[in-house]
Design a protein around this motif. Sequence first.
Motif, PDB file in Angstrom:
ATOM      1  N   PHE A  55      79.608  -0.910 -35.110  1.00  0.00           N
ATOM      2  CA  PHE A  55      78.498   0.020 -34.943  1.00  0.00           C
ATOM      3  C   PHE A  55      77.828   0.314 -36.280  1.00  0.00           C
ATOM      4  N   ALA A  56      78.633   0.617 -37.303  1.00  0.00           N
ATOM      5  CA  ALA A  56      78.096   0.986 -38.614  1.00  0.00           C
ATOM      6  C   ALA A  56      77.302  -0.148 -39.239  1.00  0.00           C
TER       7      ALA A  56
ATOM      8  N   ALA B 267      73.700  -7.677 -33.742  1.00  0.00           N
ATOM      9  CA  ALA B 267      73.631  -6.943 -32.486  1.00  0.00           C
ATOM     10  C   ALA B 267      74.371  -7.669 -31.368  1.00  0.00           C
ATOM     11  N   LEU B 268      74.310  -8.997 -31.374  1.00  0.00           N
ATOM     12  CA  LEU B 268      74.959  -9.772 -30.320  1.00  0.00           C
ATOM     13  C   LEU B 268      76.476  -9.828 -30.482  1.00  0.00           C
ATOM     14  N   PHE B 269      76.951 -10.019 -31.707  1.00  0.00           N
ATOM     15  CA  PHE B 269      78.363 -10.330 -31.883  1.00  0.00           C
ATOM     16  C   PHE B 269      79.211  -9.200 -32.469  1.00  0.00           C
ATOM     17  N   PHE B 270      78.689  -8.462 -33.446  1.00  0.00           N
ATOM     18  CA  PHE B 270      79.504  -7.415 -34.080  1.00  0.00           C
ATOM     19  C   PHE B 270      79.248  -6.065 -33.427  1.00  0.00           C
ATOM     20  N   GLY B 271      78.007  -5.618 -33.461  1.00  0.00           N
ATOM     21  CA  GLY B 271      77.680  -4.346 -32.821  1.00  0.00           C
ATOM     22  C   GLY B 271      77.802  -4.418 -31.314  1.00  0.00           C
ATOM     23  N   GLY B 272      77.526  -5.590 -30.731  1.00  0.00           N
ATOM     24  CA  GLY B 272      77.551  -5.733 -29.286  1.00  0.00           C
ATOM     25  C   GLY B 272      78.896  -6.157 -28.740  1.00  0.00           C
ATOM     26  N   THR B 273      79.249  -7.425 -28.901  1.00  0.00           N
ATOM     27  CA  THR B 273      80.464  -7.965 -28.288  1.00  0.00           C
ATOM     28  C   THR B 273      81.741  -7.316 -28.823  1.00  0.00           C
TER      29      THR B 273
ATOM     30  N   GLY C 246      78.140  -0.729 -27.458  1.00  0.00           N
ATOM     31  CA  GLY C 246      78.191  -2.188 -27.449  1.00  0.00           C
ATOM     32  C   GLY C 246      77.110  -2.742 -26.538  1.00  0.00           C
ATOM     33  N   ALA C 247      76.972  -2.116 -25.358  1.00  0.00           N
ATOM     34  CA  ALA C 247      75.923  -2.520 -24.420  1.00  0.00           C
ATOM     35  C   ALA C 247      74.537  -2.234 -24.998  1.00  0.00           C
TER      36      ALA C 247
ATOM     37  N   ALA D 244      69.245  -6.541 -28.532  1.00  0.00           N
ATOM     38  CA  ALA D 244      68.978  -7.938 -28.890  1.00  0.00           C
ATOM     39  C   ALA D 244      68.128  -8.615 -27.817  1.00  0.00           C
ATOM     40  N   TYR D 245      68.447  -8.356 -26.573  1.00  0.00           N
ATOM     41  CA  TYR D 245      67.674  -8.961 -25.483  1.00  0.00           C
ATOM     42  C   TYR D 245      66.261  -8.389 -25.436  1.00  0.00           C
TER      43      TYR D 245
END
Length: 210
Positions: A37-38, A64-70, A95-96, A102-103
């Motif tokens: 998140f950070a 956004a896709l891999f660290f903050g998101g997934t 995460g969502a 990103a989307y």
Amino acid sequence: MSSAEPNSAAAPRPASAAPLPSTAGIADPGALGLAGFATTTFILSTFNTGLLGDSLETVVLPFALFFGGTAQLLAGMWEFRRANTFAATAFSAYGAFWLGFAYYISQVVPKLPPAHAYQATGLFLLAWAVFTTYMIIPAMRTNGAVLGVIVVLAVTFILLTIGAFAQSTGIDKVGGWAGYVTAALAWYASCATAANGTWKKTVLPVWPLD
């Protein structure tokens, strides 16, 4: 956004139900969730403050896709396993958020009418401002570090929402600086969670509130 949630908050189980497996051997996923998140918030805030030009903003998408998101979504799933309702909700939701961001940036924004795209962005941010604001209430039962993250994040979302609807780059920049503060607090909470869990003692205080 990890917290020591009391067992009494868990849903009641029938007396005949088998005991739940122990979670004592499961590492705290809070450090990972807070770090994802950070870091992603820091990257995005660099553009919201205007320190870097918008032409480079797509660099936030892999974060956004891999660290903050997934990674954050996975941390939220493990918090469900640990019966930590607040952290499970927060990590899974944010995460969502990053996956949705990103989307939205890559697939939705290019198809929006340019004259009204700011309204869609404002609505997107407003929904998250509402969610983050009411998450302050359960955060009051976690610790001071996590509460600080949620409070400043709520301020960040509110500022960015106002900036989007008002089409004000000035307010957007203030929101970006608030995002920097949010990222710094989340990084501290992540470091404290990892350090305290590894050393098995308080290396960095998080100021418990319960």
